[in-house]
Design an enzyme around this catalytic site. Sequence first.
Site, mmCIF file in Angstrom:
data_model
loop_
_atom_site.group_PDB
_atom_site.id
_atom_site.type_symbol
_atom_site.label_atom_id
_atom_site.label_comp_id
_atom_site.label_asym_id
_atom_site.label_seq_id
_atom_site.Cartn_x
_atom_site.Cartn_y
_atom_site.Cartn_z
ATOM 1 N N ASP A 76 1.628 -9.667 -5.024
ATOM 2 C CA ASP A 76 0.869 -8.415 -5.087
ATOM 3 C C ASP A 76 1.784 -7.316 -4.544
ATOM 4 O OD1 ASP A 76 -0.751 -6.210 -4.499
ATOM 5 O OD2 ASP A 76 -2.516 -7.455 -4.157
ATOM 6 N N TYR B 142 -1.970 3.899 -8.382
ATOM 7 C CA TYR B 142 -2.538 5.131 -7.793
ATOM 8 C C TYR B 142 -2.087 5.338 -6.349
ATOM 9 C CZ TYR B 142 -5.998 1.590 -6.410
ATOM 10 O OH TYR B 142 -6.604 0.446 -5.944
ATOM 11 N N LYS B 143 -1.270 4.426 -5.822
ATOM 12 C CA LYS B 143 -0.761 4.583 -4.460
ATOM 13 C C LYS B 143 0.569 5.349 -4.530
ATOM 14 C CE LYS B 143 -3.600 0.816 -2.872
ATOM 15 N NZ LYS B 143 -3.776 -0.622 -2.642
ATOM 16 N N ARG C 98 -3.698 3.958 9.791
ATOM 17 C CA ARG C 98 -2.446 3.783 9.057
ATOM 18 C C ARG C 98 -1.864 5.158 8.784
ATOM 19 N NH1 ARG C 98 -3.599 0.165 3.825
ATOM 20 N NH2 ARG C 98 -4.813 2.043 3.398
HETATM 21 C C1 LIG Z 1 -4.975 -1.285 -2.990
HETATM 22 C C2 LIG Z 1 -4.847 -2.752 -3.148
HETATM 23 C C3 LIG Z 1 -5.577 -3.430 -4.142
HETATM 24 C C4 LIG Z 1 -6.575 -2.682 -4.981
HETATM 25 O O1 LIG Z 1 -7.082 -3.350 -6.069
HETATM 26 P P1 LIG Z 1 -7.979 -2.548 -7.119
HETATM 27 O O2 LIG Z 1 -8.355 -3.528 -8.121
HETATM 28 O O3 LIG Z 1 -7.164 -1.404 -7.622
HETATM 29 O O4 LIG Z 1 -9.157 -1.986 -6.376
HETATM 30 C C5 LIG Z 1 -5.331 -4.787 -4.300
HETATM 31 N N1 LIG Z 1 -4.439 -5.445 -3.493
HETATM 32 C C6 LIG Z 1 -3.759 -4.796 -2.522
HETATM 33 C C7 LIG Z 1 -2.784 -5.546 -1.661
HETATM 34 C C8 LIG Z 1 -3.960 -3.450 -2.304
HETATM 35 O O5 LIG Z 1 -3.305 -2.821 -1.333
#
Ligand SMILES: *Cc1c(COP(=O)(O)O)cnc(C)c1O
Length: 419
Positions: free
Chosen positions: A219, A244-245, A393
């Site tokens: 991930d 989106y990050k 954070r």
């Molecule tokens: C932000 C984040 C997600 C978000 O998942 P969505 O399906 O976009 O809501 C998943 N895994 C990690 C490690 C994250 O930081």
Amino acid sequence: MSSTTDARMENHDAAALLARAEHLDGMDPLARCRDLFIGTDTDLSYLDGNSLGRPLKRTVNDIGTFIQDGWGGRLIRGWDEEWLDLPQAIGDQLGRTVLGAAPGQTIIADSTTVVLYKLIRAALAVVTDPARTEIVLDTENFPTDRYLVEGIAREEGLSLRWIEADPAAGVTPDQVRDATGAATAVVLLSHVAYRSGFLADLPAITEIAHSAGALVVWDLCHSAGSVELDLDGAGVDFAAGCTYKYLNGGPGSPAFAYVNARHLPGLRQPIWGWMGRKDAFEMAAGYEPAPGIRGFLSGTPAIFGMLAMRGSLDLIEETGMAAIRRKSLQLTAFAVELFDAWLKPLGVELATPREPERRGSHVTLDHPAFRNVTAALWERDVIPDFRAPHGIRIGLSPLSTSFAEVHRGMAAVRDLLQP
Ligand SMILES: *Cc1c(COP(=O)(O)O)cnc(C)c1O
């Protein structure tokens, strides 16, 4: 020491640190990038680009033009002319600029949650040895990752092997070595821990999992756009992440999936939709996957978020991930410096590794008062995020965050904690 000397020293300290922030901004080769983002000409201190990146100014125009000319002008013709190819075209651009992935292995689709589900199930379908009945994961991973694997284990009759990770750090190669073996099918880990900001040793862990005969799903939500990646070089099997990050695709922009070319022939993902079918517009009977990474698609792709992301990928392509990582390291080091000078004496604890090479692009601080402090910070236009039970954070987005902004934000934390 008398209290006047104390006050004088503190003032000296504060002036020196402000001068340092200004010096660092003055030396920053990426400083000009900040002006390309909306809202960076105000005093707001945005320390949450790791949850939702700021929009680029050009996005207003890109999306406006798309509505006017693309959607409004080309209408349904747009799918044939451009949009159907975007998941792969932007996927390849992301692969090239951010992931260290050769073309044809990355696609934009769905949300991270859905993409991870498809990847983990696809990975399990590659594993043929019936003795491999375990999925390895860790207690500190993001909730969606943990819940998904719990659900998949139930669906597939598999069991879970949990690594107990240090909440202020993360999963180590030794822990993965201990947890994997002849029973391991798949290992799911985050590259940068969402809470602590710990940067896992992706190449070493991938190799350890492989030598145990297991596959790895990474991930990359908090590393895509902040940390240099070489997925092909490390031989990663599967990876997913948010856009989106640090990739500034906007709220709910679609996720990305990476599948190593060696797993693509015969790839079996569990959500059989028409967009992932060979010759989608034949609408023929029965499901036959499209060849290559396109077979990973399920339904109609989300075009808006992809267009916003493209602006950010163009900028990353221009600056290069190496420069972005260099600034990220300086930003987190500066945040740690301010923590040591101002917040540690007030009882705040650092919940992020001190070794720069073990950090992603955010710093986590713990203090029992932080729930209330965060609410007060938001009112003052200082925006970190709160993570239960008592962490904030400080997210540092290398292209849009300035050192002065970090200084302003951390000074506000100090002022609110001061008795
Ligand atoms: C932000 C984040 C997600 C978000 O998942 P969505 O399906 O976009 O809501 C998943 N895994 C990690 C490690 C994250 O930081």
